[in-house]
Design a protein around this motif. Structure first.
Motif, PDB file in Angstrom:
ATOM      1  N   UNK A 103       0.853  -1.187   0.000  1.00 16.20           N
ATOM      2  CA  UNK A 103       0.000   0.000   0.000  1.00 16.20           C
ATOM      3  C   UNK A 103       0.887   1.235   0.000  1.00 16.20           C
ATOM      4  N   UNK A 104       0.658   2.135  -0.958  1.00 14.96           N
ATOM      5  CA  UNK A 104       1.400   3.383  -1.040  1.00 14.96           C
ATOM      6  C   UNK A 104       0.420   4.545  -1.109  1.00 14.96           C
ATOM      7  N   UNK A 105       0.627   5.529  -0.262  1.00 16.54           N
ATOM      8  CA  UNK A 105      -0.114   6.791  -0.331  1.00 16.54           C
ATOM      9  C   UNK A 105       0.873   7.879  -0.732  1.00 16.54           C
ATOM     10  N   UNK A 106       0.627   8.509  -1.864  1.00 13.17           N
ATOM     11  CA  UNK A 106       1.420   9.645  -2.316  1.00 13.17           C
ATOM     12  C   UNK A 106       0.598  10.899  -2.044  1.00 13.17           C
ATOM     13  N   UNK A 107       1.100  11.749  -1.172  1.00 14.33           N
ATOM     14  CA  UNK A 107       0.348  12.936  -0.771  1.00 14.33           C
ATOM     15  C   UNK A 107       1.090  14.210  -1.146  1.00 14.33           C
ATOM     16  N   UNK A 108       0.367  15.116  -1.787  1.00  7.77           N
ATOM     17  CA  UNK A 108       0.892  16.463  -2.017  1.00  7.77           C
ATOM     18  C   UNK A 108       0.231  17.406  -1.019  1.00  7.77           C
ATOM     19  N   UNK A 109       0.831  18.563  -0.835  1.00  7.37           N
ATOM     20  CA  UNK A 109       0.366  19.483   0.200  1.00  7.37           C
ATOM     21  C   UNK A 109      -0.136  20.776  -0.440  1.00  7.37           C
ATOM     22  N   UNK A 115      -4.211   3.754  10.861  1.00  8.40           N
ATOM     23  CA  UNK A 115      -3.777   3.028   9.679  1.00  8.40           C
ATOM     24  C   UNK A 115      -2.423   2.348   9.881  1.00  8.40           C
ATOM     25  N   UNK A 116      -1.472   3.081  10.451  1.00 10.11           N
ATOM     26  CA  UNK A 116      -0.125   2.553  10.590  1.00 10.11           C
ATOM     27  C   UNK A 116      -0.084   1.384  11.560  1.00 10.11           C
ATOM     28  N   UNK A 117      -0.697   1.543  12.716  1.00 14.54           N
ATOM     29  CA  UNK A 117      -0.656   0.463  13.711  1.00 14.54           C
ATOM     30  C   UNK A 117      -1.420  -0.759  13.232  1.00 14.54           C
ATOM     31  N   UNK A 118      -2.516  -0.552  12.509  1.00 12.18           N
ATOM     32  CA  UNK A 118      -3.291  -1.690  12.005  1.00 12.18           C
ATOM     33  C   UNK A 118      -2.481  -2.476  10.977  1.00 12.18           C
ATOM     34  N   UNK A 119      -1.861  -1.788  10.040  1.00 10.62           N
ATOM     35  CA  UNK A 119      -1.080  -2.485   9.021  1.00 10.62           C
ATOM     36  C   UNK A 119       0.157  -3.136   9.625  1.00 10.62           C
ATOM     37  N   UNK A 120       0.748  -2.493  10.609  1.00  9.87           N
ATOM     38  CA  UNK A 120       1.893  -3.110  11.283  1.00  9.87           C
ATOM     39  C   UNK A 120       1.482  -4.426  11.946  1.00  9.87           C
ATOM     40  N   UNK A 121       0.341  -4.425  12.608  1.00 12.71           N
ATOM     41  CA  UNK A 121      -0.132  -5.654  13.256  1.00 12.71           C
ATOM     42  C   UNK A 121      -0.528  -6.716  12.243  1.00 12.71           C
ATOM     43  N   UNK A 122      -0.799  -6.301  11.003  1.00  9.35           N
ATOM     44  CA  UNK A 122      -1.140  -7.248   9.943  1.00  9.35           C
ATOM     45  C   UNK A 122       0.095  -7.748   9.203  1.00  9.35           C
ATOM     46  N   UNK A 123       1.276  -7.407   9.710  1.00  6.71           N
ATOM     47  CA  UNK A 123       2.494  -7.945   9.137  1.00  6.71           C
ATOM     48  C   UNK A 123       3.205  -7.050   8.150  1.00  6.71           C
ATOM     49  N   UNK A 124       2.817  -5.778   8.071  1.00  8.09           N
ATOM     50  CA  UNK A 124       3.412  -4.858   7.113  1.00  8.09           C
ATOM     51  C   UNK A 124       4.632  -4.155   7.698  1.00  8.09           C
ATOM     52  N   UNK A 125       5.639  -3.938   6.849  1.00  8.25           N
ATOM     53  CA  UNK A 125       6.714  -3.009   7.153  1.00  8.25           C
ATOM     54  C   UNK A 125       6.221  -1.610   6.808  1.00  8.25           C
ATOM     55  N   UNK A 182       4.925  -7.660   2.863  1.00  7.43           N
ATOM     56  CA  UNK A 182       4.285  -6.480   2.267  1.00  7.43           C
ATOM     57  C   UNK A 182       4.706  -5.210   2.997  1.00  7.43           C
ATOM     58  N   UNK A 183       4.618  -4.089   2.297  1.00  4.75           N
ATOM     59  CA  UNK A 183       5.013  -2.827   2.906  1.00  4.75           C
ATOM     60  C   UNK A 183       3.926  -1.779   2.741  1.00  4.75           C
ATOM     61  N   UNK A 184       3.924  -0.828   3.687  1.00  6.72           N
ATOM     62  CA  UNK A 184       3.085   0.363   3.610  1.00  6.72           C
ATOM     63  C   UNK A 184       4.011   1.567   3.598  1.00  6.72           C
ATOM     64  N   UNK A 185       3.765   2.464   2.645  1.00  5.23           N
ATOM     65  CA  UNK A 185       4.567   3.677   2.531  1.00  5.23           C
ATOM     66  C   UNK A 185       3.662   4.873   2.319  1.00  5.23           C
ATOM     67  N   UNK A 186       3.822   5.893   3.166  1.00  8.28           N
ATOM     68  CA  UNK A 186       3.269   7.198   2.857  1.00  8.28           C
ATOM     69  C   UNK A 186       4.420   8.072   2.390  1.00  8.28           C
ATOM     70  N   UNK A 187       4.379   8.466   1.121  1.00  5.77           N
ATOM     71  CA  UNK A 187       5.391   9.347   0.549  1.00  5.77           C
ATOM     72  C   UNK A 187       4.751  10.719   0.422  1.00  5.77           C
ATOM     73  N   UNK A 188       5.190  11.653   1.248  1.00 10.08           N
ATOM     74  CA  UNK A 188       4.465  12.900   1.452  1.00 10.08           C
ATOM     75  C   UNK A 188       5.316  14.103   1.065  1.00 10.08           C
ATOM     76  N   UNK A 189       4.875  14.827   0.039  1.00 12.34           N
ATOM     77  CA  UNK A 189       5.585  16.007  -0.440  1.00 12.34           C
ATOM     78  C   UNK A 189       5.066  17.268   0.246  1.00 12.34           C
ATOM     79  N   UNK A 190       5.954  18.209   0.525  1.00 15.41           N
ATOM     80  CA  UNK A 190       5.544  19.508   1.045  1.00 15.41           C
ATOM     81  C   UNK A 190       4.957  20.378  -0.058  1.00 15.41           C
ATOM     82  N   UNK A 191       5.453  20.252  -1.260  1.00 18.42           N
ATOM     83  CA  UNK A 191       4.998  21.055  -2.388  1.00 18.42           C
ATOM     84  C   UNK A 191       3.595  20.651  -2.854  1.00 18.42           C
TER      85      UNK A 191
END
Length: 529
Positions: free
Chosen positions: A36-42, A118-128, A213-222
């Protein structure tokens, strides 16, 4: 000796049991769970895309990618302010429920009581888990497997020249004090935070165990201020080429205190406020194009690694920016569409391909329950968002569930007005030149609903605003007090009250035999289309 052998045997069995538990938790029907990847702009406007008819080619990659997945042009933030909206993303809850109603309250100790995020739930489900880029939430380093910071400087094996250049750029950026840079940024694209954040994310993914599996939030300031951009982006959209604003500063006379205060505050911070607006807009849209190129670079990396087929990718923003509309920049006053409507698209794992926008009204709080459905874990108690999983995978869903949307704003208490003693020093801070989010602009409470082309706004004093967005998309003509709109107002007020009741925090659950009814996908309506 026998006791040692027994302990060794028990330890081996425990290890085997834990290994089996982790293996089961990271698989769905025998297959590995999706990444799961969330790409967020600001602070990115929702309408500044070619697919929405915008006159500049700001996001060619995202426009093309949207038509290869699912995209929403009726997506909204929970509130037009950074930290509260980002906490809504993580918790699937409105601000009135999670308690962060303004940026300064993001570290409220009451925030996480009874809430699984979201983070704690996915971590408990085995996600990095990782958050790379801007945080601006309650998350701390110990909450994630990796947290790099908003500059994207997690990469260690870089040259001394690169490291020194990044430091110089960071100092230069702070020195801008959130202003508008009238010249091209005197640093190459490789020093910009979006480039560094993508590099950091790619390096992190490269180093992962491919079986987990991994979870990543990639969050831009721009494209958040300061408004700066290097070449070729600085010259890509010259001020004279940018479509004119739909509403100028003259409309502020009808908009009331908060809007007028926000403009005057900006003028005190920038004596040349009006003169720099064209350059601000040019830089803003150049920043969006820079982001588009870096998002494209990252998705191409995922494609090259053959990850997209098993990776669910969300690309969203926390809220919008005036970008010159109403004679304003940044954010702060009211809940206009340019601040509340956000870009929102989904691509990858099991996502249906639809070149046309979805007609449903959706929210930033819907991301969390959607992820829960995608990885097949139960939506936690207290989550108020609704899963979009049936919708984005091309399955039936109740259309009536998504015929309206709701937005909150304000930290509470009475609102200020020009009759109060107003001291501009509370919005003028040296580090940011002026702070549009302050005791005056964020005081009071405001609630908004959108249904079809209609939009209703009501504040804590009973003042109302009613707009027909089909005819008046920039909310210039308030129809609330005019004759002939009684039925529309009644329907929208009922809709608003319904949303307000559903947004009341149900936590903590009462326990005992007071068992809360479970809703499939968190849908309150059941009929399917």
């Amino acid at each position: 000796m026998r006791n040692d052998h027994t302990r060794m045997k028990n330890g081996t069995l425990l290890l085997l049991g834990l290994t089996l538990l982790i293996a089961l938790s990271v698989s769905v029907c025998g297959q590995r769970k999706p990444n799961v990847i969330i790409i967020m702009t600001d602070q990115q406007q929702a309408h500044a895309f070619g697919r929405e008819g915008f006159g500049l080619d700001t996001s060619p990659f995202r426009d093309a990618l949207a038509r290869k997945g699912v995209w929403f042009n009726r997506a909204y933030t929970s509130t037009p302010e950074c930290a509260p909206a980002r906490v809504s993303l993580l918790t699937g809850r409105f601000c009135s429920a999670h308690g962060v109603r303004a940026n300064p309250t993001v570290d409220s100790p009451e925030l996480r009581l009874g809430t699984t995020d979201m983070v704690s739930l996915l971590h408990s489900a085995g996600y990095t888990t990782a958050l790379i880029g801007k945080n601006h939430t309650y998350l701390k380093r110990e909450d994630l497997d990796y947290l790099s910071g908003e500059t994207g400087s997690g990469k260690e094996d870089i040259s001394d020249e690169q490291r020194q250049g990044e430091k110089e750029f960071d100092r230069w950026l702070v020195g801008l004090r959130h202003r508008v840079e009238p010249k091209p940024t005197p640093f190459p694209i490789e020093y910009q935070h979006p480039y560094r954040i993508v590099t950091d994310a790619e390096d992190w993914i490269e180093g992962l165990n491919e079986e987990q599996p991994f979870f990543l939030e990639m969050s831009f300031t721009e494209p958040h201020n300061p408004y700066q951009v290097p070449e070729p982006y600085f010259s890509l959209f010259p001020p004279e080429s940018i479509p004119p604003v739909h509403a100028g500063k003259e409309i502020l006379a009808d908009k009331g205190f908060v809007w007028q205060f926000t403009r005057q505050l900006g003028e005190k911070g920038f004596p040349n406020y009006e003169a720099i607006l064209p350059r601000m807009r040019a830089n803003y849209y150049g920043m969006i194009r820079l982001l588009d190129d870096q998002i494209g670079r990252f998705v191409q990396f995922l494609e090259d690694k053959h990850l997209t087929e098993n990776t669910l990718i969300f690309i969203i923003a926390d809220h919008g920016d005036y970008a010159g509309e109403y004679g304003l920049m940044r954010k702060g006053a009211g809940v206009p569409e340019v601040l509340t409507r956000i870009p929102f698209q989904v691509y990858g794992y099991q996502v249906a391909r639809d070149p046309e926008p979805q007609k449903a009204f959706v929210s930033i709080i819907d991301v969390f329950p959607t992820i829960c459905d995608a990885v097949q874990v139960e939506i936690p108690a207290g989550v108020q968002g609704r899963s979009l999983w049936p919708m984005i995978t091309g399955q039936p869903y109740p259309e009536r569930e998504f015929e309206s949307i709701y937005v909150e704003q304000g930290y509470g208490g009475p609102a200020y007005g020009w009759d109060d003693p107003i001291d501009f020093k509370y919005g003028l801070r040296p580090a940011v030149t002026f702070d549009e989010l302050n005791r005056y602009s964020q005081a009071g409470l405001m609630r908004m609903v959108r249904k079809g082309d209609w939009k209703l706004i009501v504040d804590q004093d009973g003042n109302g605003q009613l707009y027909d967005l089909g005819k008046d998309p920039f909310e210039l003509v308030n129809l609330y007090a005019r004759d002939g709109y009684g039925d529309v107002k009644i329907d929208l007020l009922k809709t608003m009250v319904t949303w307000m009741l559903r947004s009341v925090d149900p936590l903590p659950l009462p326990g005992g035999d007071y068992k809360q009814k479970k809703l499939e996908h968190n849908y309150w309506t059941e009929e399917k289309n």
